[in-house]
Design a protein around this motif. Structure first.
Motif, mmCIF file in Angstrom:
data_model
loop_
_atom_site.group_PDB
_atom_site.id
_atom_site.type_symbol
_atom_site.label_atom_id
_atom_site.label_comp_id
_atom_site.label_asym_id
_atom_site.label_seq_id
_atom_site.Cartn_x
_atom_site.Cartn_y
_atom_site.Cartn_z
ATOM 1 N N SER A 1 0.825 -1.207 0.000
ATOM 2 C CA SER A 1 0.000 0.000 0.000
ATOM 3 C C SER A 1 0.860 1.259 0.000
ATOM 4 N N GLN A 2 1.960 1.248 0.748
ATOM 5 C CA GLN A 2 2.866 2.403 0.787
ATOM 6 C C GLN A 2 3.511 2.622 -0.578
ATOM 7 N N ILE A 3 3.975 1.545 -1.214
ATOM 8 C CA ILE A 3 4.582 1.648 -2.546
ATOM 9 C C ILE A 3 3.554 2.174 -3.547
ATOM 10 N N MET A 4 2.345 1.637 -3.485
ATOM 11 C CA MET A 4 1.287 2.095 -4.395
ATOM 12 C C MET A 4 0.980 3.579 -4.164
ATOM 13 N N ASN A 5 0.988 4.013 -2.927
ATOM 14 C CA ASN A 5 0.753 5.417 -2.614
ATOM 15 C C ASN A 5 1.824 6.291 -3.267
ATOM 16 N N TRP A 6 3.108 5.920 -3.111
ATOM 17 C CA TRP A 6 4.191 6.674 -3.744
ATOM 18 C C TRP A 6 4.022 6.694 -5.263
ATOM 19 N N PHE A 7 3.691 5.536 -5.828
ATOM 20 C CA PHE A 7 3.537 5.402 -7.278
ATOM 21 C C PHE A 7 2.404 6.284 -7.798
ATOM 22 N N LEU A 8 1.230 6.159 -7.219
ATOM 23 C CA LEU A 8 0.064 6.904 -7.700
ATOM 24 C C LEU A 8 0.216 8.409 -7.464
ATOM 25 N N LEU B 1 5.340 -9.698 -1.941
ATOM 26 C CA LEU B 1 4.290 -9.428 -2.921
ATOM 27 C C LEU B 1 4.871 -8.568 -4.044
ATOM 28 N N PRO B 2 4.584 -8.902 -5.291
ATOM 29 C CA PRO B 2 5.007 -8.035 -6.396
ATOM 30 C C PRO B 2 4.094 -6.807 -6.435
ATOM 31 N N VAL B 3 4.677 -5.634 -6.726
ATOM 32 C CA VAL B 3 3.878 -4.408 -6.706
ATOM 33 C C VAL B 3 3.952 -3.671 -8.045
ATOM 34 N N LEU B 4 5.154 -3.364 -8.500
ATOM 35 C CA LEU B 4 5.347 -2.591 -9.726
ATOM 36 C C LEU B 4 6.217 -3.347 -10.711
ATOM 37 N N VAL B 5 6.054 -3.036 -11.998
ATOM 38 C CA VAL B 5 6.860 -3.665 -13.050
ATOM 39 C C VAL B 5 7.340 -2.583 -13.999
ATOM 40 N N LEU B 6 8.660 -2.580 -14.248
ATOM 41 C CA LEU B 6 9.257 -1.725 -15.276
ATOM 42 C C LEU B 6 9.627 -2.633 -16.432
ATOM 43 N N GLU C 1 1.389 -0.160 -19.830
ATOM 44 C CA GLU C 1 2.365 0.913 -19.667
ATOM 45 C C GLU C 1 3.752 0.317 -19.433
ATOM 46 N N GLU C 2 4.782 1.082 -19.760
ATOM 47 C CA GLU C 2 6.149 0.599 -19.577
ATOM 48 C C GLU C 2 6.491 0.466 -18.087
ATOM 49 N N PHE C 3 5.985 1.368 -17.253
ATOM 50 C CA PHE C 3 6.135 1.273 -15.806
ATOM 51 C C PHE C 3 4.727 1.211 -15.253
ATOM 52 N N THR C 4 4.372 0.072 -14.663
ATOM 53 C CA THR C 4 2.966 -0.146 -14.342
ATOM 54 C C THR C 4 2.801 -0.967 -13.073
ATOM 55 N N ILE C 5 1.577 -1.235 -12.755
ATOM 56 C CA ILE C 5 1.186 -1.988 -11.564
ATOM 57 C C ILE C 5 1.153 -3.476 -11.905
ATOM 58 N N PHE C 6 1.820 -4.282 -11.088
ATOM 59 C CA PHE C 6 1.897 -5.719 -11.338
ATOM 60 C C PHE C 6 0.527 -6.348 -11.517
ATOM 61 N N CYS D 1 9.388 -4.598 -8.738
ATOM 62 C CA CYS D 1 9.538 -4.045 -7.397
ATOM 63 C C CYS D 1 8.553 -4.787 -6.507
ATOM 64 N N THR D 2 9.078 -5.502 -5.544
ATOM 65 C CA THR D 2 8.234 -6.261 -4.630
ATOM 66 C C THR D 2 8.169 -5.520 -3.297
ATOM 67 N N THR D 3 7.618 -6.160 -2.306
ATOM 68 C CA THR D 3 7.558 -5.546 -0.986
ATOM 69 C C THR D 3 8.893 -5.611 -0.248
ATOM 70 N N LYS D 4 9.896 -6.310 -0.825
ATOM 71 C CA LYS D 4 11.179 -6.359 -0.127
ATOM 72 C C LYS D 4 12.419 -6.204 -0.999
ATOM 73 N N ARG D 5 12.257 -6.198 -2.347
ATOM 74 C CA ARG D 5 13.455 -6.108 -3.178
ATOM 75 C C ARG D 5 13.123 -5.737 -4.616
ATOM 76 N N PHE D 6 14.185 -5.327 -5.326
ATOM 77 C CA PHE D 6 14.129 -5.175 -6.772
ATOM 78 C C PHE D 6 14.544 -6.513 -7.366
ATOM 79 N N ILE D 7 13.850 -6.968 -8.402
ATOM 80 C CA ILE D 7 14.234 -8.187 -9.116
ATOM 81 C C ILE D 7 14.411 -7.814 -10.587
ATOM 82 N N ASN D 8 15.619 -7.974 -11.091
ATOM 83 C CA ASN D 8 15.916 -7.704 -12.494
ATOM 84 C C ASN D 8 15.908 -9.050 -13.225
#
Length: 166
Positions: A13-20, A57-62, A32-37, A72-79
């Motif tokens: 929820s915090q990540i989504m708040n920053w994103f939105l 939990l997965p949150v965002l996808v670039l 979108e190129e940068f979007t919500i999982f 971008c998950t709730t604990k790390r970046f995964i490339n």
């Protein structure tokens, strides 16, 4: 330093708040190129799911190019690239260094000189031990959005402990 216990849902929820808040729109369709999982097609989610830990939990996808993306998950970046992954835990993330350079029509531009869509450039992420890793990300609006939104993710690593819920 004071830390706070948060559930994965609260961190999401915090990540989504920053994103939105940064994006200033809420109508995402997953293309979108940068979007919500949660908005990307199920077949794309299924490509990502095997790389996730059971406690995140997965949150965002670039999206960068076919089968190359950053989650971008709730604990790390995964490339994810070519079915392999590199990870950077938020607890090991200090800050973004920015683009090494951006090559536009054969001319080298420095990191903040241009927001040009359609290009990919190496982007530096600084770890808490001062090591720098470079991942290729888009140079246009989506890359700069990624940069601006995720620069706060060190807070997750420094201040939040994930609360386990049975």
């Amino acid at each position: 330093m004071q830390t706070f216990e948060k559930t994965n849902e609260q961190i999401k929820s915090q990540i989504m708040n920053w994103f939105l808040k940064y994006m200033r729109i809420s109508d995402f369709n997953g293309n979108e190129e940068f979007t919500i999982f949660d908005k990307i097609p199920l077949e794309e989610q299924e490509i990502i799911n095997p790389f996730l830990d059971s406690d995140e939990l997965p949150v965002l996808v670039l999206k960068k190019i076919n089968e190359v993306l950053i989650v971008c998950t709730t604990k790390r970046f995964i490339n994810i690239e070519n079915n392999t992954i590199q990870v950077l835990k938020y607890s090991d993330f200090k800050e973004h260094l920015g683009y090494k350079y951006i090559l536009v029509d054969g001319e080298m531009k420095k990191n903040k000189e241009v927001k040009t869509n359609g290009y990919i450039a190496e982007f530096g992420l600084v770890k808490t031990n001062e090591d720098i890793i470079y991942w290729k990300i888009p140079t246009g609006n989506s890359g700069f959005s990624f940069w601006n939104i995720t620069k706060k993710f060190d807070i997750i690593g420094r201040k939040y402990r994930i609360k386990q819920i049975d």
